[in-house]
Scaffold this active site. Structure first.
Site, PDB file in Angstrom:
ATOM      1  N   CYS A 249       0.831  -1.197   0.000  1.00  0.00           N
ATOM      2  CA  CYS A 249       0.000   0.000   0.000  1.00  0.00           C
ATOM      3  C   CYS A 249       0.874   1.260   0.000  1.00  0.00           C
ATOM      4  CB  CYS A 249      -0.941   0.079   1.186  1.00  0.00           C
ATOM      5  SG  CYS A 249      -2.021  -1.333   1.325  1.00  0.00           S
TER       6      CYS A 249
ATOM      7  N   ARG B 193       3.877  -0.200  -4.761  1.00  0.00           N
ATOM      8  CA  ARG B 193       3.631  -0.733  -3.420  1.00  0.00           C
ATOM      9  C   ARG B 193       2.368  -1.588  -3.342  1.00  0.00           C
ATOM     10  NH1 ARG B 193       6.890   2.198   0.106  1.00  0.00           N
ATOM     11  NH2 ARG B 193       5.745   1.322   1.845  1.00  0.00           N
TER      12      ARG B 193
ATOM     13  N   TRP C 161      -2.653  -2.970  -1.604  1.00  0.00           N
ATOM     14  CA  TRP C 161      -2.318  -4.378  -1.771  1.00  0.00           C
ATOM     15  C   TRP C 161      -3.114  -5.076  -0.676  1.00  0.00           C
ATOM     16  CZ3 TRP C 161      -0.289  -8.531   0.907  1.00  0.00           C
ATOM     17  CH2 TRP C 161       0.165  -9.603   0.127  1.00  0.00           C
TER      18      TRP C 161
ATOM     19  N   ASN D  15      -1.468   2.395   5.617  1.00  0.00           N
ATOM     20  CA  ASN D  15      -0.558   1.363   5.103  1.00  0.00           C
ATOM     21  C   ASN D  15      -0.084   0.547   6.297  1.00  0.00           C
ATOM     22  OD1 ASN D  15       1.478  -0.169   3.938  1.00  0.00           O
ATOM     23  ND2 ASN D  15       2.970   1.486   4.055  1.00  0.00           N
ATOM     24  N   GLY D  16      -0.409  -0.738   6.300  1.00  0.00           N
ATOM     25  CA  GLY D  16       0.000  -1.610   7.401  1.00  0.00           C
ATOM     26  C   GLY D  16      -1.125  -2.561   7.754  1.00  0.00           C
TER      27      GLY D  16
ATOM     28  N   GLU E 147      17.580 -17.233  -8.164  1.00  0.00           N
ATOM     29  CA  GLU E 147      17.136 -15.899  -8.554  1.00  0.00           C
ATOM     30  C   GLU E 147      16.563 -15.914  -9.975  1.00  0.00           C
ATOM     31  OE1 GLU E 147      16.398 -13.379  -7.067  1.00  0.00           O
ATOM     32  OE2 GLU E 147      16.404 -11.746  -8.502  1.00  0.00           O
TER      33      GLU E 147
ATOM     34  N   LYS F 266      12.772 -14.791 -10.881  1.00  0.00           N
ATOM     35  CA  LYS F 266      12.489 -13.727 -11.862  1.00  0.00           C
ATOM     36  C   LYS F 266      11.441 -14.211 -12.864  1.00  0.00           C
ATOM     37  CE  LYS F 266      13.864 -11.317 -10.272  1.00  0.00           C
ATOM     38  NZ  LYS F 266      13.823 -10.470  -9.240  1.00  0.00           N
TER      39      LYS F 266
ATOM     40  N   GLU G 227       7.968 -14.610 -11.179  1.00  0.00           N
ATOM     41  CA  GLU G 227       7.350 -13.334 -10.812  1.00  0.00           C
ATOM     42  C   GLU G 227       6.700 -12.649 -12.005  1.00  0.00           C
ATOM     43  OE1 GLU G 227       9.699 -10.911  -7.437  1.00  0.00           O
ATOM     44  OE2 GLU G 227      10.957 -11.508  -9.104  1.00  0.00           O
TER      45      GLU G 227
ATOM     46  N   HIS H  37      17.331 -36.953  -7.113  1.00  0.00           N
ATOM     47  CA  HIS H  37      16.712 -37.462  -5.884  1.00  0.00           C
ATOM     48  C   HIS H  37      15.210 -37.165  -5.878  1.00  0.00           C
ATOM     49  CE1 HIS H  37      20.545 -38.675  -4.304  1.00  0.00           C
ATOM     50  NE2 HIS H  37      21.036 -37.488  -4.618  1.00  0.00           N
TER      51      HIS H  37
ATOM     52  N   LYS I  19       6.131  -4.358  -4.245  1.00  0.00           N
ATOM     53  CA  LYS I  19       7.588  -4.260  -4.123  1.00  0.00           C
ATOM     54  C   LYS I  19       8.033  -4.119  -2.668  1.00  0.00           C
ATOM     55  CE  LYS I  19      11.524  -2.355  -6.387  1.00  0.00           C
ATOM     56  NZ  LYS I  19      11.951  -3.686  -6.825  1.00  0.00           N
TER      57      LYS I  19
HETATM   58  C1  G6P Z   1       9.161  -8.388  -2.150  1.00  0.00           C
HETATM   59  C2  G6P Z   1       9.637  -8.074  -3.549  1.00  0.00           C
HETATM   60  C3  G6P Z   1      10.916  -8.864  -3.844  1.00  0.00           C
HETATM   61  C4  G6P Z   1      11.978  -8.538  -2.805  1.00  0.00           C
HETATM   62  C5  G6P Z   1      11.465  -8.822  -1.393  1.00  0.00           C
HETATM   63  C6  G6P Z   1      12.407  -8.265  -0.342  1.00  0.00           C
HETATM   64  O1  G6P Z   1       8.691  -9.685  -2.082  1.00  0.00           O
HETATM   65  O2  G6P Z   1       8.640  -8.369  -4.494  1.00  0.00           O
HETATM   66  O3  G6P Z   1      11.409  -8.509  -5.126  1.00  0.00           O
HETATM   67  O4  G6P Z   1      13.139  -9.262  -3.066  1.00  0.00           O
HETATM   68  O5  G6P Z   1      10.206  -8.187  -1.187  1.00  0.00           O
HETATM   69  O6  G6P Z   1      12.415  -6.869  -0.450  1.00  0.00           O
HETATM   70  P1  G6P Z   1      13.547  -5.949   0.098  1.00  0.00           P
HETATM   71  O7  G6P Z   1      13.066  -4.554  -0.191  1.00  0.00           O
HETATM   72  O8  G6P Z   1      13.651  -6.219   1.569  1.00  0.00           O
HETATM   73  O9  G6P Z   1      14.804  -6.276  -0.610  1.00  0.00           O
END
Ligand code: G6P
Length: 602
Positions: free
Chosen positions: A2, A28, A75, A99-100, A474, A478, A481, A497, A597
């Site tokens: 948010c 956000r 969100w 927000n929270g 990673e 990616k 996501e 395994h 994010k």
């Molecule tokens: C969210 C984002 C990720 C990120 C993670 C940690 O899930 O979508 O891309 O890696 O948070 O975020 P930070 O800001 O702590 O790196």
């Protein structure tokens, strides 16, 4: 999670400016949005499901002349993302955005129902509005009402609050969710982060936990938790509005991928020229704990590899949401490194607070300057990657890996493990990193070509050994996501395994082999998948030749460097494969579904 913004001005364009600011907070959360505006001395609320562009359309049918408004992009946590549950919420004399999460909202709701309050939504935020309204009815003092209500709230919050009997004033406070105050020529702001206001001002102040703020168009007054007035100095933001534009790229993600050569080069440059963290004594600790979420956790795994292999220091990497409940692991002789792009992630913040409580020394690797994590750690190492807008991180991740590379070098120096010859080779590698990343970025066609092979599949595997196995994680994240394709990342040796039962005719397997000493082993594992019919995409380094037709259908060749930069080069290739695949699948690359994010809830 948010984004919130409020603006009160001497002009009557608060809606336009609030909405523009809100658009910069859309990373956000973006499942619904809404705005409350003073229309004379009454408050109008307009909300819309979906992205802010829907709200924008809706506002065209309203008179939006107003000198004070607050807005929200959501969100969803409590209640489905529909118009009713969208913010702002209005109860009695109070209208607010939040927000929270108010964790004890169910208990408070019962308490308020007994007092005669009725509720229209499923949200925790409506309960917060009602509680503030109730406290206001008891105290007849707005700041006192906020203080009293906040004493009752458990959880996290940043609030912008309007009281209908005081047009043009915004009240604000925060706990565990970010909020900054901005000062412009025509009025004043309160917003989740500086990106929301940079088009109008670069002057801001940070609100500390538990402080309260009264914002009018002419003056901003800060109070501590006992409502004693406090002085705040204003700061000047170093990021500018231009950094929030796509600058000709189709997506922010692509722009940020292409920013990596410079961002990484700058980190190594600072390391050799004016390093501010060489004084961290890594050798003093028996073991280092590294804690983070998501991609930052993946960067930490690469960090672990570098610190253990080269610095000879044992490292434990833990997901923050688990570590925060493992207090038995932490002692006063623990060194904890927390890693966070946003500097606001709730679980990472909780882990850091727990460690500090237990007397540990905490170092942060953080991108967002002035963020909560940056302010609360004992020592902050900024990555200075600049604003990252795309929800899927790219330069955020690689800049964290680069900082870990420098920490491993510091550990080697401290332990006398860095020979002159090694030092020379690594320095040469770090000096060439910009050129090497650029060469991976060249000829995007080859990534598109691979994307064309895989984009119609539903399952895909990434395999690798050693440092490549962390990079695979990673690469897989990616792809998931942004393209919504299912993929799994496996240590190449582990595949047989169990998981190999999923490999069928045509199943794409992306395998990575950049580590010379593990090359043959990984190739054997690739052949095992090939024997089961996999479609094999092979990522390796140029020193291994260029004909892999025996086991690879497609190959990506990377420059051969040291482990201090190799994972960065590899991941850039994987970022581009994910990007091109998501594009072919018609996905919303910068704002993937269900994600946000900045995750400021547990
Ligand atoms: C969210 C984002 C990720 C990120 C993670 C940690 O899930 O979508 O891309 O890696 O948070 O975020 P930070 O800001 O702590 O790196």
């Amino acid at each position: 999670m948010c984004g919130i913004i409020g603006y009160t001005t001497r002009k009557n364009n608060s809606v336009e400016i609030t909405l523009n600011g809100l658009k910069n907070l859309e990373y956000r959360g973006y499942d619904s949005s809404g705005i409350a505006l003073f229309n004379g001395d009454k408050i109008d609320i307009i909300k819309s499901k979906g992205k802010i562009s829907n709200l924008d359309e809706k506002l065209k049918q309203h008179d939006t002349t107003s000198c004070c408004s607050i807005a929200h992009t959501r969100w969803a946590t409590h209640g489905e993302p529909n118009e009713t549950n969208a913010h702002p919420h209005h109860v009695g004399k109070v209208t607010l955005v939040h927000n929270g999460i108010i964790e004890n909202y169910a208990t408070l709701k019962e308490e308020l129902k007994a007092k005669g309050y009725k509720f229209q939504t499923e949200t925790d935020t409506e309960v917060a509005a009602a509680y503030i309204d109730y406290c206001y009815s008891q105290t007849n003092d707005k700041l006192k009402a906020l203080v009293e209500a906040c004493k009752k709230f458990r959880g996290s919050y940043a609030f912008n609050v309007l009281f209908e009997d005081e047009p043009t004033t915004i009240y604000a406070t925060r706990k565990d969710s970010p909020l900054v105050i901005g000062y412009s020529h025509d009025g004043n702001f309160a917003a989740s982060d500086i990106s929301a206001i940079l088009n109008y001002t670069n002057k801001y102040s940070l609100i500390n936990e538990g402080e309260f703020v009264k914002i009018t168009r002419d003056i901003v007054t800060f109070y501590d938790k006992d409502l004693h007035q406090i002085e705040k100095k204003s700061e000047t933001a170093t990021w500018d509005a231009a950094q929030y534009q796509k600058n000709g790229y189709d997506h922010f993600m692509l722009k940020e991928i292409y920013e990596q050569p410079k961002v990484i080069n700058d980190i190594f440059d600072r390391f050799y020229n004016n390093c501010s963290y060489k004084d961290i004594d890594l050798t003093k600790y028996e073991k280092i704990h590294i804690v983070a979420c998501g991609s930052a956790m993946h960067a930490s795994l690469v960090g672990k590899y570098l610190l253990q292999t080269y610095g000879k220091i044992p490292v434990m990497v833990e997901i923050a949401s688990e570590y925060r409940y493992s207090e038995e692991l932490i002692t006063p002789s623990t060194l904890l490194i927390v890693v966070s792009q946003s500097g606001e992630t709730a679980d990472t913040l909780a882990a850091l607070r727990l460690a500090k409580e237990k007397g540990a020394y905490v170092v942060g690797i953080v991108n967002a300057v002035g963020s909560t994590i940056a302010r609360e750690v004992d020592k902050c190492i900024y990555t200075y990657a600049g604003p990252e807008i795309a929800v899927a991180t790219t330069k955020g991740y690689t800049s964290q890996v680069a900082v870990f590379a420098t920490l491993a070098l510091i550990a080697m120096e401290e332990k006398g493990l860095l020979t002159d010859e090694m030092s020379k080779t690594i320095k040469e590698d770090l000096t060439n990193v910009e050129k090497n990343i650029n060469s991976v970025l060249e000829n995007r066609e080859k990534y598109l070509d691979i994307a064309k092979d895989i984009y119609k599949h539903n399952d895909l595997f990434f395999i690798g050994r050693g440092i490549d196995s962390s990079v695979c994680m990673e690469g897989s994240l990616k792809l998931k996501e942004i393209s919504y394709m299912h993929s799994e990342s496996y240590s190449a040796g582990e595949l047989k395994h169990g998981t190999i039962s999923l490999i069928d005719k045509g199943t794409p397997v992306i395998s990575i082999a950049t580590d010379d000493k593990l090359f043959e082993k990984t190739v054997s594992n690739i052949k095992e998948t090939k024997a089961r019919g996999s479609y094999s995409i092979f990522v390796t380094t140029q020193n291994h030749g260029d004909d892999f037709s025996e086991f690879a259908d497609k190959t990506i060749l990377l420059p051969k460097t040291t482990d201090f930069t190799q994972p960065i080069l590899t991941v850039v290739a994987l970022q581009l494969i994910a990007y091109e695949t998501a594009k072919l699948r018609g996905c919303d690359i910068d704002k993937p579904r269900n994600l946000a994010k900045s995750v400021t809830v547990e």
